[in-house]
Scaffold this active site. Structure first.
Site, mmCIF file in Angstrom:
data_model
loop_
_atom_site.group_PDB
_atom_site.id
_atom_site.type_symbol
_atom_site.label_atom_id
_atom_site.label_comp_id
_atom_site.label_asym_id
_atom_site.label_seq_id
_atom_site.Cartn_x
_atom_site.Cartn_y
_atom_site.Cartn_z
ATOM 1 N N LYS A 1 0.870 -1.187 0.000
ATOM 2 C CA LYS A 1 0.000 0.000 0.000
ATOM 3 C C LYS A 1 0.899 1.227 0.000
ATOM 4 C CE LYS A 1 -4.426 1.091 0.141
ATOM 5 N NZ LYS A 1 -5.613 0.390 -0.354
ATOM 6 N N ASP B 1 -7.022 4.494 -4.418
ATOM 7 C CA ASP B 1 -7.660 4.361 -3.102
ATOM 8 C C ASP B 1 -8.264 5.739 -2.836
ATOM 9 O OD1 ASP B 1 -7.755 2.383 -0.605
ATOM 10 O OD2 ASP B 1 -7.374 4.347 0.233
HETATM 11 P P1 NDP Z 1 -12.869 7.976 -2.447
HETATM 12 O O1 NDP Z 1 -11.840 8.998 -2.211
HETATM 13 O O2 NDP Z 1 -13.391 7.774 -3.820
HETATM 14 O O3 NDP Z 1 -14.138 8.228 -1.507
HETATM 15 C C1 NDP Z 1 -14.035 8.275 -0.120
HETATM 16 C C2 NDP Z 1 -15.360 8.757 0.427
HETATM 17 O O4 NDP Z 1 -15.343 8.669 1.836
HETATM 18 C C3 NDP Z 1 -15.650 10.207 0.082
HETATM 19 O O5 NDP Z 1 -17.034 10.391 -0.076
HETATM 20 C C4 NDP Z 1 -15.142 10.952 1.316
HETATM 21 O O6 NDP Z 1 -15.798 12.190 1.539
HETATM 22 C C5 NDP Z 1 -15.469 9.972 2.411
HETATM 23 N N1 NDP Z 1 -14.495 10.105 3.509
HETATM 24 C C6 NDP Z 1 -13.153 10.007 3.420
HETATM 25 N N2 NDP Z 1 -12.574 10.199 4.612
HETATM 26 C C7 NDP Z 1 -13.598 10.431 5.459
HETATM 27 C C8 NDP Z 1 -13.664 10.698 6.836
HETATM 28 N N3 NDP Z 1 -12.556 10.798 7.593
HETATM 29 N N4 NDP Z 1 -14.892 10.867 7.383
HETATM 30 C C9 NDP Z 1 -16.016 10.769 6.636
HETATM 31 N N5 NDP Z 1 -15.997 10.517 5.314
HETATM 32 C C10 NDP Z 1 -14.819 10.352 4.749
HETATM 33 O O7 NDP Z 1 -12.263 6.602 -1.857
HETATM 34 P P2 NDP Z 1 -12.702 5.109 -2.180
HETATM 35 O O8 NDP Z 1 -14.170 5.055 -2.378
HETATM 36 O O9 NDP Z 1 -11.804 4.580 -3.215
HETATM 37 O O10 NDP Z 1 -12.300 4.390 -0.811
HETATM 38 C C11 NDP Z 1 -13.192 4.304 0.302
HETATM 39 C C12 NDP Z 1 -12.743 3.179 1.216
HETATM 40 O O11 NDP Z 1 -12.747 1.926 0.487
HETATM 41 C C13 NDP Z 1 -11.337 3.300 1.800
HETATM 42 O O12 NDP Z 1 -11.311 2.714 3.079
HETATM 43 C C14 NDP Z 1 -10.502 2.446 0.859
HETATM 44 O O13 NDP Z 1 -9.316 1.994 1.467
HETATM 45 C C15 NDP Z 1 -11.471 1.302 0.601
HETATM 46 N N6 NDP Z 1 -11.225 0.529 -0.598
HETATM 47 C C16 NDP Z 1 -11.158 1.118 -1.825
HETATM 48 C C17 NDP Z 1 -10.960 0.350 -2.954
HETATM 49 C C18 NDP Z 1 -11.006 0.919 -4.323
HETATM 50 O O14 NDP Z 1 -10.983 0.144 -5.283
HETATM 51 N N7 NDP Z 1 -11.101 2.228 -4.500
HETATM 52 C C19 NDP Z 1 -10.709 -1.099 -2.860
HETATM 53 C C20 NDP Z 1 -10.891 -1.630 -1.521
HETATM 54 C C21 NDP Z 1 -11.104 -0.828 -0.450
HETATM 55 P P3 NDP Z 1 -15.492 13.470 0.594
HETATM 56 O O15 NDP Z 1 -16.249 13.203 -0.656
HETATM 57 O O16 NDP Z 1 -16.023 14.611 1.376
HETATM 58 O O17 NDP Z 1 -14.023 13.491 0.401
#
Ligand code: NDP
Length: 445
Positions: free
Chosen positions: A126, A166
């Site tokens: 990562k 991510d």
């Molecule tokens: P994105 O950046 O696309 O989206 C993240 C979302 O979560 C956004 O809506 C963001 O809000 C919100 N968010 C982030 N941090 C916080 C916080 N501290 N409190 C509240 N809301 C928060 O990321 P992903 O969708 O890619 O990833 C989301 C999760 O899924 C992570 O844990 C990641 O590790 C996991 N994951 C992702 C994969 C992938 O293929 N992308 C694969 C497997 C796991 P805002 O819009 O305001 O920024």
């Protein structure tokens, strides 16, 4: 925790002071694998567990870049190459101001077992940076990505280490990163990054894969209880890549998602979240979710609200680590929630997990339920290696089958180790066994 494992855990705490998230993720796995050591004492004799908890390599580097005003900015870059027993390091890059070594190590540790669960030849890693893409222009994001990749490139390769996206890293960032890698290496090495755009070696379904995979996994969880998505109410935290495509799949499978969130607040739409509106706001405009209520007049917005207070049958945490606490778990249980599956990595605190399991809620950890993203990345690598391009339907079918296989394997392993229905233990034991067996075969490395 088993006595031998207690000693290993104590050692991990001493060696990694202050790394709260990393220590939390190690504890969660070590607390599950006692029965494995009882059955296979060789893993302890060969110190496989001590070795698994120590990353193979940790890289930290300076990322200098210039903003649009010409001012120099300095960020910190990370890549933790955790375990390559099963294949090249594989795992995403996170760009978020909260990123530190502990977060990257916990994600790399989790990734190692998740990747093992997919049954595909990929190790765990990562990376990321404390750079915040929010509010930055495309040019600034490009300059940052170019500087980041200038250093990272020397550690990558399609047979060495293959990053993906991510939090904060989507198609735009992957494009800039790939462009810089190509320029520096003078090689069109498509397999060095996944999550690429379709015009430069990306695979259909990769964008949707984590969210869709989560939907397929929950379908299997419901089926195991003799149920389906039909008529079920769901809430999904986040409004990013994972959340959006989880919502899409749940809706396709007959469920109704009534609420989602972002880092500022929660929206509730009892008629069901309108996806075109959500996609326009988050994917195109990159705006706060609050804007949703301007378009969907009957929806409500709660600034700083708590999504887990909303009544639902299925809860899908898809935002970030430790977003669902013990208290939230109790609220969900009280409101009749039957299934919780993690799209994010480690979104539920240890106390939350305990409460779900004690209450008989079907709880699936991220390392099993969100493995569809990395599995489809591995499919992208296969297509790049064979210069092939598969159709959406073909790849989607493969994804659904992979998620069903992971689901079934978790349940079978849980049964085998005397904890029927416990997906968390099933996933930890199965993932650990696959990595441990490969490490054993490879000798002392
Ligand atoms: P994105 O950046 O696309 O989206 C993240 C979302 O979560 C956004 O809506 C963001 O809000 C919100 N968010 C982030 N941090 C916080 C916080 N501290 N409190 C509240 N809301 C928060 O990321 P992903 O969708 O890619 O990833 C989301 C999760 O899924 C992570 O844990 C990641 O590790 C996991 N994951 C992702 C994969 C992938 O293929 N992308 C694969 C497997 C796991 P805002 O819009 O305001 O920024």
């Amino acid at each position: 925790m088993d006595e031998k494992l207690e000693a290993v855990f104590w050692n991990v705490q001493q060696r990694n002071p202050g790394e709260v998230e990393f220590i939390q993720s190690v504890k969660e796995v070590l607390a599950s694998i006692g029965p494995v050591l009882a059955k296979y004492p060789k893993f302890a004799e060969q110190k496989i567990i001590e070795r698994i908890c120590e990353p193979e390599r940790q890289i930290i580097f300076r990322v200098p870049w210039q903003d649009d005003r010409g001012e120099v900015q300095i960020n910190r870059g990370y890549r933790v190459q955790f375990n390559s027993a099963l294949g090249p390091y594989k795992g995403g890059l996170r760009f978020h101001p909260s990123v530190n070594l502990s977060i990257i190590k916990f994600l790399g540790f989790e990734q190692t077992f998740k990747n093992a669960l997919t049954g595909m030849p990929i190790g765990g890693g990562k990376g990321g940076s404390d750079f915040d893409p929010k509010g930055r222009s495309d040019d600034e994001v490009m300059r940052f990505c170019q500087s980041f990749m200038t250093e990272l490139s020397r550690h990558l390769g399609e047979y060495t280490d293959v990053p993906a996206g991510d939090i904060g890293v989507g198609k735009r960032e992957i494009g800039y990163l790939f462009g810089q890698y190509k320029r520096i290496s003078n090689r069109y090495e498509s397999g060095v990054l996944t999550g690429k755009g379709l015009s430069f070696g990306g695979a259909l379904v990769r964008t949707e894969a984590t969210g869709y995979g989560l939907g397929y996994f929950v379908r299997e969880m419901l089926a195991a209880r003799g149920e389906s998505f039909e008529g079920k109410t769901c809430v999904v935290s986040g409004a990013g890549n994972v959340a959006i495509y989880a919502i899409e799949k749940v809706e396709q499978l007959g469920g109704r998602v009534v609420a989602c969130s972002d880092s500022c607040g929660v929206i509730i739409d009892e008629q069901g979240i309108d996806l075109p509106t959500l996609k326009q706001i988050k994917e195109v405009d990159r705006a706060p979710i609050e804007k949703y209520t301007e378009i969907r007049k009957k929806s409500q917005y709660q600034r700083g609200g708590n999504l887990w207070n909303i009544k639902c049958d299925v809860a899908l945490p898809c935002a970030t680590q430790n977003e669902l606490t013990g208290r939230d778990a109790s609220t969900l249980i009280r409101n009749g929630c039957q299934v919780v599956a993690e799209g994010a990595n480690m979104p539920t605190t240890p106390e939350g997990i305990k409460r779900f399991i004690d209450a008989g809620v079907a709880y699936a950890p991220g390392k099993a339920a969100n493995a569809g993203g990395v599995a489809t990345s591995a499919l992208e690598m296969q297509q790049n290696a064979s210069r092939d391009a598969w159709s959406f339907e073909f790849t989607d079918r493969k994804l659904a089958q992979i998620m069903k296989d992971i689901h079934d394997r978790c349940l079978e392993t849980a049964d085998e180790f005397g904890v029927p229905g416990n997906y968390a233990l099933g996933a930890n034991i199965e993932g650990f066994m696959r990595v441990a067996e490969a490490m054993q075969s490879l000798g002392l490395i």
